[in-house]
Design a protein around this motif. Structure first.
Motif, PDB file in Angstrom:
ATOM      1  N   VAL A 138      84.582  32.942  73.062  1.00 29.57           N
ATOM      2  CA  VAL A 138      85.636  32.634  74.025  1.00 29.57           C
ATOM      3  C   VAL A 138      85.260  31.391  74.824  1.00 29.57           C
ATOM      4  N   ARG A 139      84.014  31.353  75.283  1.00 30.14           N
ATOM      5  CA  ARG A 139      83.564  30.196  76.053  1.00 30.14           C
ATOM      6  C   ARG A 139      83.657  28.912  75.228  1.00 30.14           C
ATOM      7  N   HIS A 140      83.262  29.001  73.955  1.00 27.32           N
ATOM      8  CA  HIS A 140      83.322  27.836  73.090  1.00 27.32           C
ATOM      9  C   HIS A 140      84.768  27.389  72.884  1.00 27.32           C
ATOM     10  N   LEU A 149      87.290  27.886  74.932  1.00 29.30           N
ATOM     11  CA  LEU A 149      87.776  27.314  76.188  1.00 29.30           C
ATOM     12  C   LEU A 149      87.204  25.918  76.412  1.00 29.30           C
ATOM     13  N   ASP A 150      85.930  25.732  76.108  1.00 26.76           N
ATOM     14  CA  ASP A 150      85.325  24.411  76.265  1.00 26.76           C
ATOM     15  C   ASP A 150      85.939  23.392  75.314  1.00 26.76           C
ATOM     16  N   ALA A 151      86.284  23.844  74.101  1.00 24.64           N
ATOM     17  CA  ALA A 151      86.854  22.935  73.117  1.00 24.64           C
ATOM     18  C   ALA A 151      88.244  22.453  73.534  1.00 24.64           C
ATOM     19  N   SER A 152      89.020  23.318  74.209  1.00 28.23           N
ATOM     20  CA  SER A 152      90.387  22.944  74.597  1.00 28.23           C
ATOM     21  C   SER A 152      90.464  22.471  76.047  1.00 28.23           C
ATOM     22  N   LEU A 153      89.358  22.231  76.692  1.00 29.92           N
ATOM     23  CA  LEU A 153      89.343  21.812  78.092  1.00 29.92           C
ATOM     24  C   LEU A 153      89.991  20.452  78.289  1.00 29.92           C
ATOM     25  N   ASP A 154      89.783  19.537  77.370  1.00 25.77           N
ATOM     26  CA  ASP A 154      90.347  18.199  77.508  1.00 25.77           C
ATOM     27  C   ASP A 154      91.866  18.187  77.321  1.00 25.77           C
ATOM     28  N   ALA A 155      92.395  19.198  76.635  1.00 23.44           N
ATOM     29  CA  ALA A 155      93.832  19.248  76.368  1.00 23.44           C
ATOM     30  C   ALA A 155      94.625  19.884  77.515  1.00 23.44           C
ATOM     31  N   LEU A 156      93.949  20.387  78.544  1.00 23.39           N
ATOM     32  CA  LEU A 156      94.658  21.027  79.668  1.00 23.39           C
ATOM     33  C   LEU A 156      95.374  19.972  80.509  1.00 23.39           C
ATOM     34  N   LYS A 190      77.582  42.529  70.300  1.00 21.21           N
ATOM     35  CA  LYS A 190      78.930  42.127  69.881  1.00 21.21           C
ATOM     36  C   LYS A 190      79.720  41.556  71.055  1.00 21.21           C
ATOM     37  N   GLU A 191      79.584  42.174  72.223  1.00 24.04           N
ATOM     38  CA  GLU A 191      80.287  41.666  73.403  1.00 24.04           C
ATOM     39  C   GLU A 191      79.779  40.279  73.780  1.00 24.04           C
ATOM     40  N   LEU A 192      78.489  40.093  73.657  1.00 27.28           N
ATOM     41  CA  LEU A 192      77.903  38.791  73.980  1.00 27.28           C
ATOM     42  C   LEU A 192      78.376  37.711  73.008  1.00 27.28           C
ATOM     43  N   GLN A 193      78.434  38.051  71.733  1.00 28.60           N
ATOM     44  CA  GLN A 193      78.934  37.096  70.748  1.00 28.60           C
ATOM     45  C   GLN A 193      80.396  36.746  71.015  1.00 28.60           C
ATOM     46  N   PHE A 194      81.193  37.755  71.374  1.00 24.50           N
ATOM     47  CA  PHE A 194      82.598  37.506  71.700  1.00 24.50           C
ATOM     48  C   PHE A 194      82.716  36.583  72.912  1.00 24.50           C
ATOM     49  N   ALA A 195      81.878  36.816  73.925  1.00 25.48           N
ATOM     50  CA  ALA A 195      81.905  35.972  75.122  1.00 25.48           C
ATOM     51  C   ALA A 195      81.531  34.535  74.778  1.00 25.48           C
ATOM     52  N   TYR A 196      80.575  34.353  73.901  1.00 22.48           N
ATOM     53  CA  TYR A 196      80.199  33.006  73.484  1.00 22.48           C
ATOM     54  C   TYR A 196      81.342  32.326  72.732  1.00 22.48           C
TER      55      TYR A 196
END
Length: 135
Positions: A12-14, A16-23, A4-10
Protein backbone atom coordinates in the motif's frame (compact mmCIF):
# COMPACT_ATOMS: atom_id res chain seq x y z
CA UNK A 1 1.40 -7.33 13.04
CA UNK A 2 2.05 -10.59 11.28
CA UNK A 3 4.09 -11.06 8.13
CA UNK A 4 1.15 -10.89 5.68
CA UNK A 5 -0.17 -7.67 7.20
CA UNK A 6 3.29 -6.14 7.02
CA UNK A 7 3.69 -7.11 3.37
CA UNK A 8 0.27 -5.62 2.60
CA UNK A 9 1.26 -2.38 4.36
CA UNK A 10 4.45 -2.20 2.31
CA UNK A 11 2.49 -2.73 -0.92
CA UNK A 12 0.00 0.00 0.00
CA UNK A 13 2.79 2.39 0.92
CA UNK A 14 4.58 1.66 -2.35
CA UNK A 15 1.40 2.23 -4.37
CA UNK A 16 0.74 5.52 -2.56
CA UNK A 17 4.32 6.69 -3.06
CA UNK A 18 4.18 5.78 -6.75
CA UNK A 19 1.02 7.87 -7.34
CA UNK A 20 2.08 10.80 -5.14
CA UNK A 21 3.20 12.94 -8.07
CA UNK A 22 -0.15 12.47 -9.82
CA UNK A 23 -2.17 13.97 -6.93
CA UNK A 24 -3.78 17.36 -7.53
CA UNK A 25 -2.43 20.38 -5.64
CA UNK A 26 -5.55 20.82 -3.50
CA UNK A 27 -5.28 17.20 -2.30
CA UNK A 28 -1.63 17.59 -1.32
CA UNK A 29 -2.49 20.83 0.51
CA UNK A 30 -5.30 19.09 2.44
CA UNK A 31 -2.95 16.21 3.34
CA UNK A 32 -0.31 18.68 4.53
CA UNK A 33 -2.91 20.48 6.66
CA UNK A 34 -4.09 17.19 8.16
CA UNK A 35 -0.48 16.34 9.01
CA UNK A 36 0.00 19.69 10.74
CA UNK A 37 -3.18 19.12 12.79
CA UNK A 38 -2.04 15.64 13.75
CA UNK A 39 1.37 16.94 14.82
CA UNK A 40 -0.26 19.71 16.85
CA UNK A 41 -2.45 17.17 18.70
CA UNK A 42 0.52 15.00 19.52
CA UNK A 43 1.36 14.97 23.19
CA UNK A 44 4.29 17.13 24.12
CA UNK A 45 6.17 14.42 26.08
CA UNK A 46 5.43 11.60 23.68
CA UNK A 47 8.37 10.21 21.80
CA UNK A 48 8.32 8.21 18.63
CA UNK A 49 9.93 4.80 18.88
CA UNK A 50 12.23 4.01 16.00
CA UNK A 51 12.64 0.31 15.48
CA UNK A 52 15.69 -1.17 13.86
CA UNK A 53 15.39 -4.36 11.92
CA UNK A 54 18.16 -6.72 11.11
CA UNK A 55 18.75 -8.07 7.64
CA UNK A 56 18.51 -11.62 8.98
CA UNK A 57 14.97 -10.97 10.24
CA UNK A 58 13.90 -9.43 6.95
CA UNK A 59 15.28 -12.28 4.89
CA UNK A 60 14.31 -15.06 7.26
CA UNK A 61 10.76 -13.80 7.67
CA UNK A 62 11.16 -13.26 11.38
CA UNK A 63 8.93 -11.10 13.50
CA UNK A 64 9.60 -7.65 12.06
CA UNK A 65 7.41 -5.81 14.51
CA UNK A 66 9.84 -6.39 17.37
CA UNK A 67 13.59 -5.97 16.99
CA UNK A 68 15.46 -8.94 18.34
CA UNK A 69 18.67 -8.81 20.29
CA UNK A 70 21.38 -11.26 19.24
CA UNK A 71 21.03 -14.49 21.12
CA UNK A 72 23.84 -16.73 22.30
CA UNK A 73 23.21 -18.97 19.30
CA UNK A 74 23.85 -16.16 16.81
CA UNK A 75 26.97 -15.14 18.70
CA UNK A 76 28.09 -18.75 18.61
CA UNK A 77 27.48 -18.71 14.86
CA UNK A 78 30.09 -15.97 14.57
CA UNK A 79 32.52 -17.36 17.14
CA UNK A 80 32.73 -20.91 15.79
CA UNK A 81 33.94 -20.00 12.27
CA UNK A 82 36.32 -17.44 13.74
CA UNK A 83 37.77 -20.04 16.11
CA UNK A 84 38.00 -22.57 13.27
CA UNK A 85 39.93 -20.03 11.18
CA UNK A 86 42.37 -19.31 14.00
CA UNK A 87 42.93 -23.02 14.57
CA UNK A 88 43.45 -23.58 10.84
CA UNK A 89 46.04 -20.83 10.59
CA UNK A 90 47.82 -22.03 13.74
CA UNK A 91 47.99 -25.60 12.42
CA UNK A 92 49.29 -24.38 9.04
CA UNK A 93 51.98 -22.34 10.78
CA UNK A 94 52.95 -25.32 12.95
CA UNK A 95 53.15 -27.62 9.91
CA UNK A 96 55.30 -25.18 7.91
CA UNK A 97 57.56 -24.58 10.90
CA UNK A 98 58.10 -28.30 11.49
CA UNK A 99 58.87 -28.81 7.78
CA UNK A 100 61.47 -26.02 7.94
CA UNK A 101 63.05 -27.53 11.06
CA UNK A 102 63.21 -30.97 9.38
CA UNK A 103 64.87 -29.49 6.29
CA UNK A 104 67.47 -27.71 8.42
CA UNK A 105 68.08 -30.90 10.40
CA UNK A 106 68.65 -32.84 7.17
CA UNK A 107 71.16 -30.23 5.98
CA UNK A 108 72.98 -30.27 9.33
CA UNK A 109 73.11 -34.06 9.34
CA UNK A 110 74.51 -34.11 5.79
CA UNK A 111 77.18 -31.52 6.63
CA UNK A 112 78.21 -33.26 9.85
CA UNK A 113 78.31 -36.75 8.35
CA UNK A 114 80.37 -35.64 5.32
CA UNK A 115 84.08 -36.45 5.14
CA UNK A 116 85.04 -32.82 4.48
CA UNK A 117 86.04 -30.67 7.43
CA UNK A 118 83.74 -27.78 8.32
CA UNK A 119 86.41 -25.25 7.37
CA UNK A 120 86.14 -26.43 3.73
CA UNK A 121 82.58 -25.11 3.56
CA UNK A 122 83.78 -21.67 4.72
CA UNK A 123 86.51 -21.46 2.04
CA UNK A 124 85.52 -19.29 -0.96
CA UNK A 125 87.70 -21.36 -3.25
CA UNK A 126 85.70 -24.47 -2.33
CA UNK A 127 82.46 -22.70 -3.34
CA UNK A 128 84.04 -21.85 -6.72
CA UNK A 129 85.19 -25.48 -7.07
CA UNK A 130 81.66 -26.72 -6.42
CA UNK A 131 80.23 -24.21 -8.90
CA UNK A 132 82.62 -25.46 -11.61
CA UNK A 133 81.69 -29.08 -10.96
CA UNK A 134 77.98 -28.21 -11.10
CA UNK A 135 77.09 -29.45 -7.62
Amino acid sequence: MNNKELQFAYKVRHALDASLDALPDDTTQRLAAARRVALARKKKGATVKVQQYSLANAIGGGNLSQPQTPSWLSRLGVAVPLLAGVLLFASLYQHEHSQRVNELADIDAAVLSDELPLSAYLDHGFNAFLAERGE
